[in-house]
Write an enzyme that holds these catalytic residues in place. Structure first.
Site, PDB file in Angstrom:
ATOM      1  N   CYS A 122     -11.178   3.242  -0.439  1.00 48.22           N
ATOM      2  CA  CYS A 122      -9.857   3.694   0.026  1.00 48.22           C
ATOM      3  C   CYS A 122      -9.540   2.957   1.315  1.00 48.22           C
ATOM      4  O   CYS A 122     -10.435   2.700   2.137  1.00 48.22           O
ATOM      5  CB  CYS A 122      -9.887   5.206   0.262  1.00 48.22           C
TER       6      CYS A 122
ATOM      7  N   HIS B  83      -8.313   3.779   4.057  1.00 50.01           N
ATOM      8  CA  HIS B  83      -8.548   4.427   5.354  1.00 50.01           C
ATOM      9  C   HIS B  83     -10.019   4.453   5.779  1.00 50.01           C
ATOM     10  O   HIS B  83     -10.317   4.681   6.954  1.00 50.01           O
ATOM     11  CB  HIS B  83      -8.048   5.867   5.324  1.00 50.01           C
TER      12      HIS B  83
ATOM     13  N   CYS C 215      -3.903  -0.892  -1.976  1.00 48.03           N
ATOM     14  CA  CYS C 215      -4.159   0.540  -2.158  1.00 48.03           C
ATOM     15  C   CYS C 215      -5.228   0.775  -3.239  1.00 48.03           C
ATOM     16  O   CYS C 215      -5.077   0.301  -4.375  1.00 48.03           O
ATOM     17  CB  CYS C 215      -2.842   1.186  -2.580  1.00 48.03           C
TER      18      CYS C 215
ATOM     19  N   GLU D  45      -5.473   9.800   9.760  1.00 49.34           N
ATOM     20  CA  GLU D  45      -4.092   9.670  10.258  1.00 49.34           C
ATOM     21  C   GLU D  45      -3.799  10.633  11.406  1.00 49.34           C
ATOM     22  O   GLU D  45      -2.858  10.434  12.159  1.00 49.34           O
ATOM     23  CB  GLU D  45      -3.095   9.858   9.100  1.00 49.34           C
TER      24      GLU D  45
ATOM     25  N   ASP E 244       0.873  -1.181   0.000  1.00 52.77           N
ATOM     26  CA  ASP E 244       0.000   0.000   0.000  1.00 52.77           C
ATOM     27  C   ASP E 244       0.910   1.231   0.000  1.00 52.77           C
ATOM     28  O   ASP E 244       2.114   1.128   0.252  1.00 52.77           O
ATOM     29  CB  ASP E 244      -0.899  -0.003   1.248  1.00 52.77           C
ATOM     30  N   SER E 245       0.293   2.387  -0.220  1.00 52.27           N
ATOM     31  CA  SER E 245       1.064   3.625  -0.181  1.00 52.27           C
ATOM     32  C   SER E 245       1.581   3.934   1.229  1.00 52.27           C
ATOM     33  O   SER E 245       2.446   4.775   1.394  1.00 52.27           O
ATOM     34  CB  SER E 245       0.191   4.782  -0.663  1.00 52.27           C
TER      35      SER E 245
HETATM   36  N1  DGL Z   1      -3.893   3.979   0.310  1.00 47.05           N
HETATM   37  C1  DGL Z   1      -4.505   5.036  -0.453  1.00 47.05           C
HETATM   38  C2  DGL Z   1      -5.742   4.486  -1.162  1.00 47.05           C
HETATM   39  O1  DGL Z   1      -6.349   3.531  -0.746  1.00 47.05           O
HETATM   40  C3  DGL Z   1      -4.887   6.220   0.435  1.00 47.05           C
HETATM   41  C4  DGL Z   1      -3.713   7.047   0.890  1.00 47.05           C
HETATM   42  C5  DGL Z   1      -2.964   7.701  -0.253  1.00 47.05           C
HETATM   43  O2  DGL Z   1      -3.490   8.654  -0.868  1.00 47.05           O
HETATM   44  O3  DGL Z   1      -1.866   7.237  -0.551  1.00 47.05           O
HETATM   45  O4  DGL Z   1      -6.131   5.002  -2.189  1.00 47.05           O
END
Ligand code: DGL
Length: 269
Positions: free
Chosen positions: A184, A186, A73, A152, A10-11
């Site tokens: 997403c 989060h 992600c 976050e 993931d990012s």
């Molecule tokens: N993990 C990213 C997503 O699910 C969210 C956080 C980011 O913008 O990197 O799209």
């Protein structure tokens, strides 16, 4: 049967919501997790950058003996999966297809909402995958750029988040949907606020959970499940501070991070 690990990336931290779902459904599997915490966020960058980042993230996972890679992600799945999926000698799964399928099965009135990062929504990938299954489905979407920093910052259950969520969800609610994709990593942490605003009649579809269900089916159908009788291990790798990841990670994983966390230089991959 295959005891090799599942690679997940993931990012940053958010993909741990997907890891949480995988460990719940597949407790015996070993996991290698890479969180690109040095280059987060992905959701506001260009398509070319996300494809490059995705390639290096998968190359890093490839340095382990993995049986499958999961792009947890939402942004990288929407933008890069189609381009990179045939470039490696192991299967790569993203979150969009399993989640779109689950939403189409869940809706009764054929009206589906999608929320995600700006890049995920701009890509139109969820709409495309939903319409492949049901061309008559109505899809309404909205980018919720502030949700990631709010979560976050520990504001998952805060009045400020509720206010901004009302704003983001207004056009979606007005469209009369009965199913909402949390597109997403989060957003599962905002389930309380989102379901309160959307009301009881709207089913929330969690992309991490749907991906874990689809992964389980894939491993079963291809005889790739691990034979571990005990709980599998999870090793974490990040491209920025280990401490920051350990501090916030528990919030996404819903338990303290106990496995090894190591910082790597992602520019080498
Ligand atoms: N993990 C990213 C997503 O699910 C969210 C956080 C980011 O913008 O990197 O799209």
């Amino acid at each position: 049967m295959d005891n090799r690990a599942i690679g997940v990336f993931d990012s940053g931290l958010g993909g741990l919501t997907c890891v949480r779902a995988i460990t719940k459904l597949l407790p015996g599997e070993n996991i290698i997790y890479f969180g690109d915490t040095g280059r987060v966020p992905y959701g506001t960058r260009s398509k070319e950058t996300i494809i490059n980042y995705t390639r290096s993230d998968i190359r890093f996972l490839k340095s382990f003996d993995i049986k499958v890679a999961v792009i947890a992600c939402g942004t990288a799945s929407s933008i890069a999966l189609d381009t990179v999926k045939n470039e490696y000698d192991f299967p790569i799964m993203g979150v969009v297809v399993p989640t779109a399928k689950a939403a189409v099965s869940a809706t009764k009135n054929g009206r589906i909402g999608v929320i995600g990062t700006p890049l995920t929504i701009k890509s139109g990938k969820y709409k495309e995958e939903i319409e492949k299954i049901n061309k008559d489905a109505f899809v309404v979407s909205n980018a919720c750029s502030l949700f990631v920093p709010f979560v976050e910052s520990g504001y998952a259950d805060h009045e400020a988040t509720r206010l901004i969520a009302k704003e983001y969800l207004k056009p979606i609610k007005e469209a009369g949907i009965d199913t909402l994709i949390l597109g997403c990593t989060h957003y599962p942490l905002l389930t309380g606020i989102i379901s309160e605003i959307m009301g009881e009649g709207v089913t929330l579809v969690d992309s991490g959970m749907e991906t874990a269900k689809s992964l389980k089916k894939y491993l079963e159908n291809n005889n790739l499940l691990s034979q571990n009788a005990e709980e599998g291990t999870c090793n974490y790798y990040v491209s920025d501070s280990v401490q920051g990841f350990e501090e916030l990670g528990g919030m996404f994983l819903n338990k303290a991070i106990t496995g090894k966390v190591e910082k790597i230089d992602i520019e080498k991959y």
